[in-house]
Design an enzyme around this catalytic site. Structure first.
Site, PDB file in Angstrom:
ATOM      1  N   SER A   1       0.791  -1.236   0.000  1.00 30.61           N
ATOM      2  CA  SER A   1       0.000   0.000   0.000  1.00 30.61           C
ATOM      3  C   SER A   1       0.822   1.284   0.000  1.00 30.61           C
ATOM      4  CB  SER A   1      -0.938   0.022   1.211  1.00 30.61           C
ATOM      5  OG  SER A   1      -2.041  -0.832   1.000  1.00 30.61           O
TER       6      SER A   1
ATOM      7  N   LYS B   1       0.136   3.846  -2.647  1.00 26.40           N
ATOM      8  CA  LYS B   1      -0.864   4.913  -2.562  1.00 26.40           C
ATOM      9  C   LYS B   1      -0.247   6.303  -2.462  1.00 26.40           C
ATOM     10  CE  LYS B   1      -4.147   1.603  -0.787  1.00 26.40           C
ATOM     11  NZ  LYS B   1      -4.475   0.769   0.361  1.00 26.40           N
TER      12      LYS B   1
ATOM     13  N   SER C   1      -5.962   3.463   4.559  1.00 28.06           N
ATOM     14  CA  SER C   1      -5.367   2.669   3.482  1.00 28.06           C
ATOM     15  C   SER C   1      -6.445   1.995   2.633  1.00 28.06           C
ATOM     16  CB  SER C   1      -4.394   1.619   4.049  1.00 28.06           C
ATOM     17  OG  SER C   1      -3.530   1.147   3.053  1.00 28.06           O
TER      18      SER C   1
END
Length: 387
Positions: A75, A78, A130
């Site tokens: 993640s 991102k 997230s």
């Protein structure tokens, strides 16, 4: 605590001690120990498969372990998603959540069909919770569909010189080739942290955003424990998949010294990051040459006897903690007329056997005395003698 130290009026940011130079025609001074080569230090022992720490302006590498090893990044992907949205969208625009963003596997902000949210709220859901669903919603809002958005991600990676990075999704769930290196990810984070909205989002520990299909709001909590565990921490992003392992990108700032730290495939990511940041702040510091006034130079045949001088340059250096510069200032007597920004001297700075030179310029103009000015001056002197 960092101190603004003046070399005349040239500002240097240093640690613990301040120094003042009094100008003569030529001045040479040394601040403490001069370093000519990197000294060996006790490097932290970490669990991460790959890691790096850089200073965010100069991008100087302060610590590294397998920095160019290609690995999945979960993640932390991102970061790229967020900065692309910020650069291409109006954050106050309200969008309807598309069906593709509902029920996306993995971490989520639990978007529901028919919801309407502002892009800024989705960005908080992306970076704090997230939310993989937020990533899909933002990708579609920005580029029309996820595939086009992923193409934008890879295009941006090339623009930023991230030569060892490939994206296949906006959230980090591997859907083909999806990898980066600690070095590339640190450069991306340093770039993203220059955006004030991005900085504000990633340093937020808790945020209330609307839940338009329910009678109450969402409370989003930041998963990044470094904000609570480490003094000076400012965000940035956690990540985890089975393939990538635990990943963490952190920005920390102390005494105006900002360090970007990345750990990939790090079983003990919190302690690894703490050890690396402690190492950086225990062994390095930033020195800054800032534009500003140095002082005044005597003027011959000018309407003013003195003219204000200084430097217009800004420069950063990352140095070992005990290494401070040798500075040489050279000023020449100025004769009118003097135009603004005319060079009247020079400043030489020596660090690690290297020399940097910067002009010292007039910060104001000074006209030459006219004949009438000289006559008035003589008359005034005569009158003063008569008294």
């Amino acid at each position: 605590m960092g101190i603004l130290s003046r070399c005349g009026g040239v500002l240097f940011v240093m640690k613990a001690r301040a120094f003042v130079l009094v100008f003569a025609l030529i001045i040479t001074t040394t601040f403490g120990k001069i370093c000519y080569a990197n000294e060996k230090k006790n490097l932290p022992q970490i669990s991460s498969k790959s890691a790096i720490a850089i200073e965010w302006v100069t991008r100087k590498i302060l610590f590294e372990k397998n920095k160019d090893l290609k690995l999945p990044m979960a993640s932390t992907t991102k970061i790229m998603t967020a900065i692309l949205v910020l650069e291409n969208c109006d954050v106050n625009k309200e969008i309807e959540i598309p069906p593709q963003a509902v029920g996306v596997p993995g971490s989520s902000m639990y978007l529901e069909k028919g919801e309407k949210l502002k892009i800024i709220d989705l960005l908080y859901g992306l970076m704090l919770s997230s939310g993989n669903d937020a990533a899909v919603a933002l990708a579609i809002a920005t580029a029309g569909d996820v595939i086009r958005f992923v193409n934008l991600m890879n295009k941006k990676a090339k623009e930023l010189g991230l030569s060892n990075t490939v994206f296949s999704s906006p959230h980090g769930l591997e859907q083909g080739e999806h990898y980066t290196t600690a070095h590339d990810l640190a450069k991306l984070a340093a770039y993203a942290m220059r955006n004030p909205i991005f900085r504000q989002i990633v340093k937020t520990t808790e945020k209330e955003v609307p839940w338009t299909t329910r009678p109450y709001n969402r409370i989003l909590k930041n998963k990044n424990k470094m904000l609570r565990l480490y003094p000076g921490a400012e965000g940035v992003k956690t990540g985890f998949t089975k393939k990538a392992g635990r990943c963490l990108v952190t920005s920390a700032c102390r005494d105006d010294f900002r360090v970007i730290c990345v750990v990939l495939n790090a079983p003990d990511m919190w302690n690894d990051t703490r050890k690396i940041l402690d190492y950086c702040y225990s062994n390095f510091k930033v020195i800054k040459l800032l534009p500003g006034e140095i002082g005044y130079v005597k003027v011959k045949n000018g309407k003013s006897d003195w003219v204000k001088v200084g430097t217009t340059y800004q420069r950063y250096w990352v140095v070992d903690l005990n290494c401070l510069p040798k500075i040489e200032v050279l000023l020449q007597v100025a004769e009118a007329p003097i135009e603004k920004n005319k060079v009247v001297g020079g400043l030489n700075l020596y660090l690690k056997g290297e020399k940097w030179s910067f002009p010292i310029v007039a910060l104001q103009e000074c006209q030459r005395k006219s004949l009438w000015d000289r006559i008035k001056e003589k008359l005034f002197e005569k009158r003063m003698r008569q008294k």
